[in-house]
Scaffold this motif. Structure first.
Motif, PDB file in Angstrom:
ATOM      1  N   GLY A  91       7.375  20.116  43.617  1.00 48.65           N
ATOM      2  CA  GLY A  91       8.590  20.769  43.136  1.00 48.65           C
ATOM      3  C   GLY A  91       9.105  21.774  44.144  1.00 48.65           C
ATOM      4  O   GLY A  91      10.304  21.860  44.421  1.00 48.65           O
TER       5      GLY A  91
ATOM      6  N   GLY B 268      16.799  28.017  44.938  1.00 49.48           N
ATOM      7  CA  GLY B 268      16.727  27.759  43.501  1.00 49.48           C
ATOM      8  C   GLY B 268      17.770  28.546  42.723  1.00 49.48           C
ATOM      9  O   GLY B 268      18.142  29.648  43.100  1.00 49.48           O
TER      10      GLY B 268
ATOM     11  N   GLN C 270      19.411  23.795  44.273  1.00 50.09           N
ATOM     12  CA  GLN C 270      18.823  22.527  43.840  1.00 50.09           C
ATOM     13  C   GLN C 270      18.197  22.680  42.466  1.00 50.09           C
ATOM     14  O   GLN C 270      17.811  23.772  42.061  1.00 50.09           O
ATOM     15  CB  GLN C 270      17.815  22.006  44.853  1.00 50.09           C
ATOM     16  CG  GLN C 270      16.408  22.520  44.709  1.00 50.09           C
ATOM     17  CD  GLN C 270      16.223  23.850  45.377  1.00 50.09           C
ATOM     18  OE1 GLN C 270      17.159  24.429  45.906  1.00 50.09           O
ATOM     19  NE2 GLN C 270      15.004  24.363  45.366  1.00 50.09           N
ATOM     20  N   GLY C 271      18.116  21.565  41.757  1.00 53.43           N
ATOM     21  CA  GLY C 271      17.501  21.579  40.434  1.00 53.43           C
ATOM     22  C   GLY C 271      15.986  21.605  40.529  1.00 53.43           C
ATOM     23  O   GLY C 271      15.409  21.377  41.595  1.00 53.43           O
ATOM     24  N   MET C 272      15.371  21.887  39.404  1.00 56.16           N
ATOM     25  CA  MET C 272      13.913  21.952  39.390  1.00 56.16           C
ATOM     26  C   MET C 272      13.328  20.567  39.197  1.00 56.16           C
ATOM     27  O   MET C 272      13.935  19.701  38.597  1.00 56.16           O
ATOM     28  CB  MET C 272      13.452  22.834  38.234  1.00 56.16           C
ATOM     29  CG  MET C 272      13.743  24.281  38.455  1.00 56.16           C
ATOM     30  SD  MET C 272      13.159  25.269  37.082  1.00 56.16           S
ATOM     31  CE  MET C 272      13.983  24.560  35.697  1.00 56.16           C
ATOM     32  N   ILE C 273      12.099  20.411  39.711  1.00 57.85           N
ATOM     33  CA  ILE C 273      11.373  19.175  39.458  1.00 57.85           C
ATOM     34  C   ILE C 273      10.473  19.418  38.250  1.00 57.85           C
ATOM     35  O   ILE C 273       9.724  20.390  38.211  1.00 57.85           O
ATOM     36  CB  ILE C 273      10.540  18.759  40.693  1.00 57.85           C
ATOM     37  CG1 ILE C 273      11.474  18.529  41.876  1.00 57.85           C
ATOM     38  CG2 ILE C 273       9.671  17.559  40.360  1.00 57.85           C
ATOM     39  CD1 ILE C 273      11.516  17.150  42.434  1.00 57.85           C
ATOM     40  N   CYS C 274      10.587  18.548  37.286  1.00 65.21           N
ATOM     41  CA  CYS C 274       9.807  18.698  36.058  1.00 65.21           C
ATOM     42  C   CYS C 274       8.827  17.536  35.937  1.00 65.21           C
ATOM     43  O   CYS C 274       8.936  16.542  36.649  1.00 65.21           O
ATOM     44  CB  CYS C 274      10.726  18.685  34.848  1.00 65.21           C
ATOM     45  SG  CYS C 274      12.038  19.907  34.943  1.00 65.21           S
TER      46      CYS C 274
ATOM     47  N   LYS D  66       9.089  22.382  33.747  1.00 64.85           N
ATOM     48  CA  LYS D  66       9.124  22.692  35.171  1.00 64.85           C
ATOM     49  C   LYS D  66       7.682  22.683  35.664  1.00 64.85           C
ATOM     50  O   LYS D  66       6.786  23.168  34.966  1.00 64.85           O
ATOM     51  CB  LYS D  66       9.727  24.102  35.321  1.00 64.85           C
ATOM     52  CG  LYS D  66       9.632  24.695  36.691  1.00 64.85           C
ATOM     53  CD  LYS D  66      10.117  26.132  36.641  1.00 64.85           C
ATOM     54  CE  LYS D  66       9.904  26.796  37.984  1.00 64.85           C
ATOM     55  NZ  LYS D  66      10.312  28.202  37.965  1.00 64.85           N
TER      56      LYS D  66
ATOM     57  N   LYS E 106      20.666  18.685  40.243  1.00 62.02           N
ATOM     58  CA  LYS E 106      20.213  18.573  38.871  1.00 62.02           C
ATOM     59  C   LYS E 106      18.692  18.556  38.773  1.00 62.02           C
ATOM     60  O   LYS E 106      17.995  18.157  39.701  1.00 62.02           O
ATOM     61  CB  LYS E 106      20.771  17.288  38.243  1.00 62.02           C
ATOM     62  CG  LYS E 106      22.228  17.442  37.844  1.00 62.02           C
ATOM     63  CD  LYS E 106      22.857  16.142  37.395  1.00 62.02           C
ATOM     64  CE  LYS E 106      22.219  15.578  36.133  1.00 62.02           C
ATOM     65  NZ  LYS E 106      22.897  14.331  35.709  1.00 62.02           N
ATOM     66  N   ASP E 107      18.178  18.969  37.617  1.00 65.18           N
ATOM     67  CA  ASP E 107      16.748  18.889  37.378  1.00 65.18           C
ATOM     68  C   ASP E 107      16.344  17.414  37.407  1.00 65.18           C
ATOM     69  O   ASP E 107      17.151  16.543  37.114  1.00 65.18           O
ATOM     70  CB  ASP E 107      16.405  19.477  36.005  1.00 65.18           C
ATOM     71  CG  ASP E 107      16.518  20.995  35.987  1.00 65.18           C
ATOM     72  OD1 ASP E 107      16.741  21.576  37.070  1.00 65.18           O
ATOM     73  OD2 ASP E 107      16.390  21.589  34.915  1.00 65.18           O
TER      74      ASP E 107
ATOM     75  N   GLU F 227      12.935  14.516  36.785  1.00 67.78           N
ATOM     76  CA  GLU F 227      11.577  14.292  36.292  1.00 67.78           C
ATOM     77  C   GLU F 227      10.792  13.514  37.331  1.00 67.78           C
ATOM     78  O   GLU F 227      11.219  12.442  37.766  1.00 67.78           O
ATOM     79  CB  GLU F 227      11.634  13.515  34.973  1.00 67.78           C
ATOM     80  CG  GLU F 227      10.258  13.321  34.364  1.00 67.78           C
ATOM     81  CD  GLU F 227      10.276  12.423  33.131  1.00 67.78           C
ATOM     82  OE1 GLU F 227      11.360  12.237  32.547  1.00 67.78           O
ATOM     83  OE2 GLU F 227       9.197  11.927  32.772  1.00 67.78           O
TER      84      GLU F 227
END
Length: 858
Positions: free
Chosen positions: A74, A560, A596-600, A611, A646-647, A649
RNA sequence: GCCCGGGUGGCGAAAUGGCAGACGCAAGGGACUUAAAAUCCCUUAUCCGCAAGGGUGUGUGGGUUCGAGUCCCACCCCGGGCACCA
């Protein structure tokens, strides 16, 4: 097979000529080519930038991390995006400054010291080492000669200098502020205090304590910080909105009421002076300074005091929750309305905040919902002064405040006017009569920058019994943080027990004096680091004006969304001060911002998406993935996962797809390499190509156009990579061997060479290796970005859609040379189309060249 | 409550007002193989149909348009920010 370890790195320059196919085997040997190229980039200082040279620059900055230990995939997204931008801009011919460093002061290091007895310095530097290794194993290109760590004296010397600049300009000051105090852990943030009033870390009781602390007057720059948001066109709208809300400008007036019985002034701030004739009481905050005075000889003193004490004890969360019941107590005093001389009762209430405005509110229950609720609770009068033009309001029957616009009534000289229209004149009236003025208020508060902590930059201040608060002269910086402190036995801030540190001489009079023991907030260190990267080893100044003026503002800042307000707002503030101190000529630090979006990842425990974090146990380590698939695969997958803002997955299975793709490219070059090398010198010629080659050639140039577009505008790495995949699919559909036609060979060579350059920002190791395999000297960063050949995009025929009233009825291939009129005639003459419109009357034909023909028929 | 985003196959997603589902994952079938892995080929929104073909589909309901995932209005749901701000 020659192993990497047997190679002499100094021979890389001639490597391509001498050992071209060293690793060229069928299996994609990522574990050999990745270390090889990482070493090449390091040894040849490929990312080194001479900032003294001013030519076609690009400053690409990725937010530097807090060295917390090891990173997960992430975290990687941030650096991988930054590196893709850096490499793309380099291939486009920019001199790219891409530095990295460490936001290395902060609480976790100190906690580690208290809990495990590791010195914060040791803990921090060992984490830095770990994380640097990870960044290198991802193949991220930085000019490591510019590495900074905010906890290093060579850096924090200049953080202290920044403090002095603010102090010099009257922007650093001390005031009392209530804090949550734990005797062991010192000051705690609100979220570190548990609901039962104990310390999150050590469980001891937390008390409220008044402490004298250092603040920066960010409020003085509130207007500029808000207005200049409009300059930041390349920032996400979302971030600008958030900062705008945070600063929170309210335009209105200060009106000076007076207390009738004592004559004390009691100013209020209001955005609705148009409702002033409707004031039926005044509401004070419990902390209001007048309260003490009002208690003297007051028969109601006991009740008032009880109420005030109760409210002061209540938590801030309860006080500011707007569902809390509105309560108050009458003081027995009255205020005089300066507009009409009317008297109204003075109350102390729980819904007025001392921190906002003047801590006193003129209450107009008819036109303010909060005042209305309070008036209803205590049966206070309600007076309508703005009439609803649509339906007449009656104070006796109102069920909620009327907050819309209308016509002024019961307002003496202003009666009959529209309230909005009269607003200006009403404030002017107060100003003319000396009982008020136009004012603007901001929600933002001054910035508390002192910390009762060891692991931070000491505030460069000396307290002298004679001279008072004296700044440490610039030439005596840095004020060094001593290493020899005891984290085990001492309570509170270890610095405040360190007599050797504390005892000093006053810089002004030379007499014994004591050093400030508070340290600077970690936030301040990261507010100016982007300047230091330009001259990181300069020891006479923080930075050279000439150089920062050339290299800044940062062309692209990447980080972030969690820093949308604080870090980015504080940085803008500090930069504006440094600008006003004439140390640089620009007013905003970051020209373009990308968040940037978070990696979940789904938690294995409860199946929910979170997250990535250690505490949730859903982290994916890059180290293992790199071992299994290589850094290029991890990079490619991270960029392909979805739109970067965007976040997303994380999907372990999908990583495999990126690996397979790189392996396909590898294998194709392996299988066709000899033919490609033998094809050097053959040039694609549109006139001579057979259809399949012509189609591939078009696909190549469509891809170049699409990918360039995706990288130039927004950062659409996902669609750029999809396009490379499409191109590769088209390549694999065509055979290539020694017996192929010259045009097939020429088109294939150009396609493969271009494809390798196109993918190089995303998967740089394999791109470097294949580039070299195709006979080019390293590095691919010196290769030209492919250019679109407009002629290649042309088509003779195109398939268009035939619609009947917007519904698709058939598809037809037609020549592209036809004009819209000709297309219409051509299409209507087709048998298939005749069938469709048989028995109908054609009312209209819409022709969209290259797309469709819509026949409207009934 | 207010202010931003967002809602499209089994999943991640793509689509200047012009062929919805590119690209990838997963799944199913097949080829190769003694076997497995790897690789390659085919299928894969949904409903009706043996098929050709047709109907329905981008959170819901309206509207604008020759044509709407895309624009407008109202609403529902999800995420984020702010919130007794005078």
């Amino acid at each position: 097979m020659v192993l990497y370890s047997t190679l002499n790195p100094t021979r890389f320059g001639v490597y391509s000529c001498a050992f071209g196919s060293l690793f060229m085997e069928e299996k994609y040997p990522f574990n050999q080519i990745e270390p090889k190229w990482q070493k090449f980039w390091t040894d040849h200082k490929v990312f080194k930038v001479d900032t003294a040279v001013h030519e076609k620059k690009y400053y690409c900055l990725t937010m530097f991390p807090y060295p917390s230990g090891t990173m997960h995939v992430g975290h990687g997204r941030n650096y991988i995006i930054g590196d893709a931008v850096t490499r793309y801009k380099m291939v486009r011919g920019f001199r790219v400054l891409s530095p990295m460093g460490w936001d290395a002061f902060g609480l976790p290091a100190e906690n580690a010291a208290k809990q495990r007895g590791v010195h914060p310095k040791e803990w921090t530097y060992s984490n830095i080492k770990q994380m640097k290794r990870q960044l290198e194993s991802w193949g991220i290109g930085y000019d490591w000669d510019r590495e900074i760590a905010t906890c290093h004296p060579d850096y924090y010397k200049w953080t202290q200098w920044v403090f002095l600049k603010l102090h010099e300009r009257g922007l650093a000051y001390r005031k009392n502020a209530p804090v949550n105090w734990c005797e062991y852990c010192t000051t705690l943030a609100n979220e570190e205090v548990l609901a039962d009033g104990t310390c999150e870390r050590c469980g001891r009781k937390v008390v409220k304590k008044d402490l004298t602390q250092w603040f920066f007057k960010i409020t003085e720059y509130a207007g500029q910080l808000l207005d200049d948001l409009s300059l930041l066109e390349k920032w996400p709208e979302k971030v600008r909105t958030m900062q705008g809300n945070w600063i929170g400008r309210s335009v209105g007036a200060r009106i000076d009421f007076t207390i009738a019985e004592t004559g004390d002034p009691c100013p209020v701030f209001t955005t609705r002076p148009d409702t002033i004739y409707g004031v039926t009481f005044m509401a004070l905050a419990p902390e209001h300074p007048l309260v003490a005075k009002l208690l003297k000889n007051n028969p109601r003193a006991a009740a008032i005091q009880a109420f005030v004490e109760k409210e002061k004890m209540g938590s801030a969360a309860d006080r500011t929750d707007n569902t809390t019941k509105k309560e108050g107590v009458f003081t027995g005093f009255h205020i005089r309305n300066p507009y009409n001389g009317d008297l109204a009762p003075l109350w102390i209430t729980n819904y007025v905040l001392m921190e906002y405005g003047t801590g006193a509110v003129m209450a107009v229950p008819a036109h303010d919902q909060r005042d209305f609720e309070f008036a209803k609770t205590y049966d206070l009068p309600i007076k309508v002064v703005i009439q609803n033009p649509a339906a007449a309001l009656n104070a006796a029957t109102l069920t909620e405040a009327y907050v819309e616009d209308g016509v002024m009534v019961n307002s003496a000289p202003f009666d009959g006017r529209g309230n909005r229209e009269a607003l200006h004149d009403m404030i002017q009236h107060a100003q003319d009569h000396g009982f008020g003025e136009f004012t603007t208020h901001y929600r933002i508060r001054d910035w508390l920058i002192s910390r009762q902590r060891y692991w931070g930059a000491p505030i460069p201040i000396v307290h002298c019994p004679d001279c008072g608060v004296v700044p440490v002269p610039e030439k005596e910086l840095p004020v060094l943080l001593p290493d020899d402190v005891d984290f085990k036995t001492e309570r509170g801030n270890p610095l405040s027990y360190h007599e050797e540190f504390i005892q000093t001489a006053c810089p002004k009079c030379g007499k014994p004096a004591r050093r400030e023991t508070d340290t600077l907030a970690q936030w301040l260190c990261s507010c100016w680091y982007y300047l230091r990267y330009v001259n990181p080893r300069l020891n006479t100044q923080a930075y050279k004006k000439e150089d920062v003026d050339y290299w800044l503002p940062v062309d692209q800042y990447i980080g972030g969304i969690e820093h949308a307000v604080l870090h980015l707002l504080y940085s803008r503030f500090i930069l504006k001060v440094l600008h006003d101190a004439d140390t640089c000529s620009f007013r905003e630090p970051f020209n373009a911002l990308f968040t940037q979006g978070m990696i979940c990842k789904r938690s294995e425990k409860d199946g929910q998406l979170y997250k990535m974090s250690k505490s949730k146990g859903n982290v994916v380590s890059p180290d293992e993935l790199i071992r299994e698939y290589g850094a290029d695969t991890v990079r490619l997958y991270t960029l392909f996962i979805g739109p970067p803002e965007k976040d997303a997955e994380w999907n372990d299975a999908a990583v495999e797809g990126s690996f397979r793709f790189l392996r396909r490219i590898w294998r194709r070059v392996y299988e066709t390499r000899d033919t490609l090398l033998a094809s050097k010198g053959l040039k694609p010629d549109l006139a001579k190509m057979e259809t399949p080659d012509r189609d591939l050639y078009r696909k190549l140039h469509e891809s170049i156009a699409k990918i360039t577009h995706d990288l130039e505008g927004a950062f659409q790495f996902n669609t750029a990579i999809a396009q490379i995949m499409e191109l590769m699919n088209a390549v694999e559909a065509l055979k290539l061997d020694a017996t192929s036609s010259d045009q097939r060979k020429a088109v294939m060579l150009e396609t493969m060479e271009s494809l390798i350059v196109l993918i190089s920002p995303f998967a740089p190791h394999v791109a470097e290796e294949l580039w070299q395999e195709l006979g080019h000297p390293p590095s691919i960063l010196a290769a030209p970005w492919p250019e679109v050949n407009r002629n290649a995009l042309a088509r003779d025929e195109i398939e268009i859609v035939i619609q009947l009233c917007g519904k698709i009825r058939s598809r037809e291939t037609i020549p592209t040379s036809l004009s819209p009129k000709e297309i219409e005639a051509h299409v209507l003459a087709l048998d298939s189309v005749k069938n469709i419109i048989e028995g109908l009357t054609v009312r209209k034909v819409v022709v969209v060249p290259g797309k469709l023909v819509n026949i409207v028929a009934t």
